[in-house]
Design an enzyme around this catalytic site. Structure first.
Site, PDB file in Angstrom:
ATOM      1  N   ASP A 319       0.975  -1.053  -0.044  1.00  0.00           N
ATOM      2  CA  ASP A 319       0.008   0.014  -0.092  1.00  0.00           C
ATOM      3  C   ASP A 319       0.923   1.035  -0.010  1.00  0.00           C
ATOM      4  O   ASP A 319       1.985   1.103   0.308  1.00  0.00           O
ATOM      5  CB  ASP A 319      -1.063  -0.007   1.275  1.00  0.00           C
ATOM      6  CG  ASP A 319      -1.540   1.262   1.495  1.00  0.00           C
ATOM      7  OD1 ASP A 319      -2.274   1.800   0.627  1.00  0.00           O
ATOM      8  OD2 ASP A 319      -1.279   1.644   2.782  1.00  0.00           O
ATOM      9  N   ASP A 505      -1.944  -0.570   6.116  1.00  0.00           N
ATOM     10  CA  ASP A 505      -2.168  -0.067   7.348  1.00  0.00           C
ATOM     11  C   ASP A 505      -3.620   0.316   7.365  1.00  0.00           C
ATOM     12  O   ASP A 505      -4.077   0.633   8.546  1.00  0.00           O
ATOM     13  CB  ASP A 505      -1.314   1.271   7.351  1.00  0.00           C
ATOM     14  CG  ASP A 505      -1.844   2.331   6.441  1.00  0.00           C
ATOM     15  OD1 ASP A 505      -2.217   2.116   5.243  1.00  0.00           O
ATOM     16  OD2 ASP A 505      -2.119   3.568   7.179  1.00  0.00           O
ATOM     17  N   ASP A 509      -7.231  -1.743   3.254  1.00  0.00           N
ATOM     18  CA  ASP A 509      -6.159  -2.699   3.103  1.00  0.00           C
ATOM     19  C   ASP A 509      -6.747  -4.171   3.507  1.00  0.00           C
ATOM     20  O   ASP A 509      -6.211  -5.274   3.283  1.00  0.00           O
ATOM     21  CB  ASP A 509      -4.886  -2.551   3.485  1.00  0.00           C
ATOM     22  CG  ASP A 509      -4.300  -1.256   2.783  1.00  0.00           C
ATOM     23  OD1 ASP A 509      -4.371  -0.945   1.613  1.00  0.00           O
ATOM     24  OD2 ASP A 509      -3.929  -0.354   3.690  1.00  0.00           O
TER      25      ASP A 509
HETATM   26  P1  ADP Z   1      -3.999   4.236  -0.218  1.00  0.00           P
HETATM   27  O1  ADP Z   1      -4.261   2.990  -0.932  1.00  0.00           O
HETATM   28  O2  ADP Z   1      -2.959   4.751  -0.728  1.00  0.00           O
HETATM   29  O3  ADP Z   1      -3.619   3.864   1.374  1.00  0.00           O
HETATM   30  P2  ADP Z   1      -6.849   5.161   0.024  1.00  0.00           P
HETATM   31  O4  ADP Z   1      -7.475   3.819  -0.496  1.00  0.00           O
HETATM   32  O5  ADP Z   1      -6.900   5.188   1.808  1.00  0.00           O
HETATM   33  O6  ADP Z   1      -5.371   5.321  -0.092  1.00  0.00           O
HETATM   34  O7  ADP Z   1      -7.425   6.454  -0.182  1.00  0.00           O
HETATM   35  C1  ADP Z   1      -7.478   6.519  -1.903  1.00  0.00           C
HETATM   36  C2  ADP Z   1      -8.068   7.969  -2.094  1.00  0.00           C
HETATM   37  O8  ADP Z   1      -9.522   8.097  -1.701  1.00  0.00           O
HETATM   38  C3  ADP Z   1      -7.508   9.106  -1.756  1.00  0.00           C
HETATM   39  O9  ADP Z   1      -6.216   9.564  -2.141  1.00  0.00           O
HETATM   40  C4  ADP Z   1      -8.484  10.139  -1.244  1.00  0.00           C
HETATM   41  O10 ADP Z   1      -8.709  10.873  -2.659  1.00  0.00           O
HETATM   42  C5  ADP Z   1      -9.569   9.231  -1.453  1.00  0.00           C
HETATM   43  N1  ADP Z   1     -10.194   9.049   0.038  1.00  0.00           N
HETATM   44  C6  ADP Z   1     -10.284   8.138   0.871  1.00  0.00           C
HETATM   45  N2  ADP Z   1     -10.620   8.491   2.185  1.00  0.00           N
HETATM   46  C7  ADP Z   1     -10.896   9.571   2.144  1.00  0.00           C
HETATM   47  C8  ADP Z   1     -11.238  10.781   3.025  1.00  0.00           C
HETATM   48  N3  ADP Z   1     -11.653  10.529   4.435  1.00  0.00           N
HETATM   49  N4  ADP Z   1     -11.430  12.173   2.597  1.00  0.00           N
HETATM   50  C9  ADP Z   1     -11.288  12.353   1.516  1.00  0.00           C
HETATM   51  N5  ADP Z   1     -10.484  11.534   0.571  1.00  0.00           N
HETATM   52  C10 ADP Z   1     -10.673  10.247   0.768  1.00  0.00           C
HETATM   53 MG    MG Z   2      -3.025   3.312   3.294  1.00  0.00          MG
END
Ligand code: ADP
Ligand code: MG
Length: 630
Positions: A319, A505, A509
Site C-alpha cells: 500500500d 495499514d 487494505d
Molecule cells: P491508499 O491505498 O494509498 O492507502 P486510500 O485507498 O486510503 O489510499 O485512499 C484513496 C483515495 O481515496 C485518496 O487518495 C483520497 O482521494 C480518497 N479518500 C479516501 N478516504 C478519504 C477521506 N476520508 N477523505 C477524503 N478523501 C478520501
Molecule cells: Mg493506506
C-alpha cells in the site's frame, strides 16, 4: 539462564537428577548398592516430567511420543543393570526439554517487553471531581480519567483539550504529535504536555496494545507446516519403533543361537538410538527463537506458520499511504468557498484517514453553524466520505459531475487530491503531499535484491502513485484501486507456486491482507488491518521487516540442517547397532548429544547477526524522510 533453571519445578528436578547421577558415579567404586540407589533416584527426577507427558499423550491423546520411548529405554537399561546409562539418558533428555522451554520463555519475554508499556492503574475522576487510583481493568466506557504531565496514557480514550503525545511506543516516531479535543489517544503512549482528562473509548481488554498481545498469544497455536508434519510423523514413527524393537529382539534371539542377554541389549540400544528426539526438536525451538528475535526488533510474527510463509515469499504488494509514506499529509493547494470548507472539515472530523487528519488540522476553528448535519457521515473505504448530498473523495468518482472535465485537466500531474461536490456539482478541491519513509526505500531495495517482486497498489491517483513508485525505486504500480481491486490483485497473483505478501495499514487494505498468504500490517495502522494480518511491524520500520524476512530464511536453513543431521545420526547409529558394534553408553551419548546440538543450533536464532547491528547504528544517524512536492 541459571536463574531460569531454578525457577521452574522442571529445572529443579533436572538439577536434582544431575546431583544424584554425579553421586552415583562417585559412589560406584566405593559402594555398589548406594551407587545404584542414587541412579534410581536420578532416573526418578530426570524422568518425572517425561513420564507424565508420555502417559498423558499416550493415553489421553492416543499419540505415543518420544517421551514414552525414552522412559522405556531408561527403565529397560536399569532392568539389565545399566542404571547409570538410564540416568544419563534422562538427564540429557530432560535437559533438552528445558532448553526448549527456555526458548519459549524468551519469546514470551520479548513480546511482553515490547508491549510492557501499558500502565496497570489509572486515575479515575469521580463525580465529586476528586480522583481515585483504580485498576485499568475496572474502567468502563465513558469513564473520565486524568492523565498527568509526563505520565503514560493508561487506556484508549478521547481527550478533552489540545494535548501533545509521544506515540513512539506504537509508531516509532519520536516527535510528539498534537491532538485536538475529541481526538483519540492510545494506552501506552506518553503525555508530553499538560495534564488532561480523557473519556474512556475502549475497555482495557480491547485497547490496541492488548489486542496485539492477544493476537500474538493466539499465534502460538499456529505451528508451521513442517512442525505439524513432524508432529504427525512422531506418532507414526514411535509406534513403528514400539513394534520393531520386540520383533528385532526376537529375530536376533533366533539368529544368535539363543542368547537372550545379547538380543535384549541390542534391542535396547535400538530403542534408544532410533528415537526421533532430535527430529522432534528440529523445528520448534528454532522457530520460537526466530519469533523472539523478531519481536526484539519490533516485528511481531503471529506464529510459525507465518514465519514459514514469510521465508518463501515471492511477491510483495504494498500500500502507499501510511505504509511507504508516513501518511502525514500537508495541504499544498486548495480551492473552495467558506461554506464548502465548513462541510469538508465537518465531514473529515468523523474520519480517521490520514487525509482527514491533515485537512482537519489545517482548517481549525471553522464555524460549523451553517452545516446541516441532519444526515450521518458515511465513510466509503478507499473512496471518501458521504453526507446527504455532499460527496467527498477521489477525483475519479466524480466523472459526469458538473465541472469534472476542467478539474480533470487542472489536477493532471498533481499528486494526492480530494474533491468535494454537492449534488451533481463539483464545489472545490484539495491537493496534498505526503512524505516517503526512507526505511521503506531501503526495505524495498533489499527485497528486490533478494528476488522478491515488489509492486505498489494504491487507491490514490496515477500521479501520486508514479511519483512514490519512482522515489522508492519500484518498477510496478497500480493506481486508483478500490479495496476490492487490491484483493483481486492479491488473489490473481496467488497460485500453487507463488507466495504473496501484502503490506498495508488501512481499513481499505484489510481484505487484501486477509487474503494474502502473508498479511503484514503497520503498527500505526487501524486495528482491523492488524487483526487481518499475520505479521505486525510495530514501530513502522520497514527495514525491520526485511530483517525478519532474512531471519525466516535463516530459520528455514537451520530447520533443514537439523532434520538432515537428526535423521543422519539415527541412520548411522542404527546401522552401527545392527553391526553389533555400538554399546549402550555410546548410543545414549551420541543420540542425546545430537538432540542437544539440534536445539542449540535453533537457539542461535536468538542472536542478532553482527552486520545487522552495525546497520542499525548507521540508520539511526540518517534522517528518515524525504519530501515529495507536487
Ligand atoms: P491508499 O491505498 O494509498 O492507502 P486510500 O485507498 O486510503 O489510499 O485512499 C484513496 C483515495 O481515496 C485518496 O487518495 C483520497 O482521494 C480518497 N479518500 C479516501 N478516504 C478519504 C477521506 N476520508 N477523505 C477524503 N478523501 C478520501
Ligand atoms: Mg493506506
Amino acid at each position: 539462564m541459571l536463574q531460569f533453571l531454578f525457577k521452574s519445578r522442571k529445572g529443579q528436578f533436572f538439577s536434582l537428577a544431575i546431583l544424584f547421577t554425579v553421586a552415583g558415579f562417585v559412589l560406584m567404586p566405593i559402594h555398589d548398592l548406594a551407587s545404584r540407589i542414587c541412579f534410581y533416584i536420578a532416573i526418578f527426577f530426570g524422568g518425572f516430567f517425561a513420564a507424565k507427558d508420555a502417559v498423558v499423550d499416550t493415553i489421553r491423546e492416543k499419540s505415543p511420543n518420544v517421551d514414552l520411548l525414552m522412559i522405556l529405554s531408561a527403565l529397560g537399561a536399569a532392568a539389565i543393570n545399566f542404571e547409570s546409562e538410564g540416568a544419563v539418558l534422562l538427564i540429557i533428555f530432560s535437559g533438552s526439554d528445558l532448553l526448549e522451554e527456555y526458548a519459549t520463555d524468551k519469546t514470551t519475554n520479548e513480546i511482553s517487553a515490547l508491549m510492557s508499556n501499558v500502565p496497570e492503574t489509572a486515575k479515575l475522576v469521580m463525580s465529586s471531581g476528586q480522583t481515585k487510583e483504580v485498576s485499568t481493568e475496572d474502567l468502563q466506557l465513558e469513564d473520565q480519567v486524568l492523565v498527568a504531565k509526563g505520565e503514560q496514557v493508561p487506556i484508549d480514550g478521547y481527550v478533552d483539550s489540545q494535548v501533545s503525545i509521544d506515540e513512539s511506543a506504537l509508531t516509532g516516531e519520536s516527535i510528539p504529535v498534537s491532538k485536538e479535543a475529541g481526538q483519540e489517544v492510545f494506552a501506552g503512549t506518553i503525555n508530553q504536555g499538560n495534564a488532561f482528562k480523557l473519556t474512556v473509548s475502549k475497555t482495557s481488554d480491547e485497547t490496541i496494545f492488548s489486542s496485539i498481545v492477544k493476537m500474538v498469544e493466539e499465534a502460538q497455536d499456529h505451528p508451521s507446516n513442517i512442525a505439524k508434519f513432524i508432529d504427525r510423523f512422531e506418532t507414526k514413527y514411535v509406534i513403528t519403533v514400539l513394534i520393531a524393537v520386540p520383533l528385532f529382539v526376537l529375530a536376533l534371539y533366533g539368529l544368535t543361537a539363543n542368547n537372550w542377554q545379547e538380543a535384549i541389549y541390542r534391542g535396547l540400544v535400538l530403542l534408544t538410538v532410533a528415537s526421533p528426539c532430535a527430529l522432534v526438536a528440529s523445528a520448534t525451538p528454532a522457530t520460537l527463537s526466530a519469533i523472539s528475535n523478531g519481536a526484539k526488533h519490533g516485528i511481531l510474527v503471529k506464529g510459525g506458520a507465518a514465519m514459514e510463509s514469510l521465508s518463501s515469499m515471492d511477491q510483495l504488494f504494498t500500500d502507499k499511504t501510511g505504509t511507504l509514506t508516513f501518511g502525514e499529509f500537508t495541504l499544498v493547494d486548495y480551492q473552495a468557498s467558506d461554506q464548502t470548507l465548513a462541510y469538508v472539515t465537518y465531514m473529515e472530523n468523523q474520519s480517521n484517514h490520514p487525509i482527514a487528519r491533515a485537512l482537519v488540522d489545517h482548517f481549525k476553528n471553522l464555524d460549523f453553524s451553517q452545516v446541516n448535519s441532519s444526515q450521518p457521515v458515511e465513510e466509503v473505504a478507499g473512496v471518501g466520505l458521504k453526507m446527504g448530498d455532499w460527496l467527498l473523495g477521489k477525483l475519479s468518482v466524480f466523472e459526469g459531475y458538473k465541472g469534472y472535465q476542467e478539474l480533470n485537466e487542472e489536477l493532471e500531474n498533481k499528486q494526492t487530491t480530494v474533491v468535494a461536490a454537492y449534488k451533481d456539482e463539483i464545489k472545490g478541491y484539495f491537493v496534498l503531499a505526503d512524505e516517503i519513509r526512507l526505511e521503506a526505500k531501503e526495505a524495498v531495495h533489499n527485497f528486490m535484491a533478494a528476488g522478491v517482486d515488489v509492486s505498489l497498489l494504491t487507491g490514490d491517483n496515477e500521479t501520486a502513485a508514479s511519483q512514490v513508485a519512482q522515489a522508492i525505486g519500484l518498477d510496478h504500480y497500480e493506481a486508483s484501486l478500490t479495496p476490492e481491486d487490491k484483493t483481486v490483485f492479491v488473489k490473481e497473483a496467488q497460485n500453487e507456486e507463488t507466495v504473496i505478501g501484502m503490506i498495508g495499514d488501512g481499513i481499505n487494505d484489510a481484505p487484501a491482507l486477509a487474503n494474502a498468504d502473508i498479511g503484514i500490517a503497520m503498527g500505526s495502522g487501524s486495528s482491523v488491518a492488524m487483526e487481518s494480518s499475520d505479521l505486525i511491524v510495530v514501530k513502522n520500520n520497514l527495514a525491520k521487516l526485511f530483517y525478519s524476512f532474512d531471519l525466516s530464511k535463516r530459520l528455514n536453513k537451520i530447520i533443514i540442517q537439523n532434520i538432515v543431521f537428526a535423521v543422519g545420526v539415527i541412520v548411522i547409529l542404527v546401522i552401527l547397532n545392527l553391526l553389533g558394534i555400538l554399546d549402550l553408553p555410546t548410543g545414549v551419548v551420541a543420540h542425546e548429544g545430537s538432540t542437544i546440538l539440534v536445539i542449540l543450533n535453533g537457539l542461535r536464532l536468538l542472536k542478532t547477526p553482527k552486520d545487522a547491528d552495525d546497520d542499525e547504528v548507521e540508520k539511526e544517524e540518517e534522517t528518515s524522510s524525504v519530501s515529495l512536492q507536487a
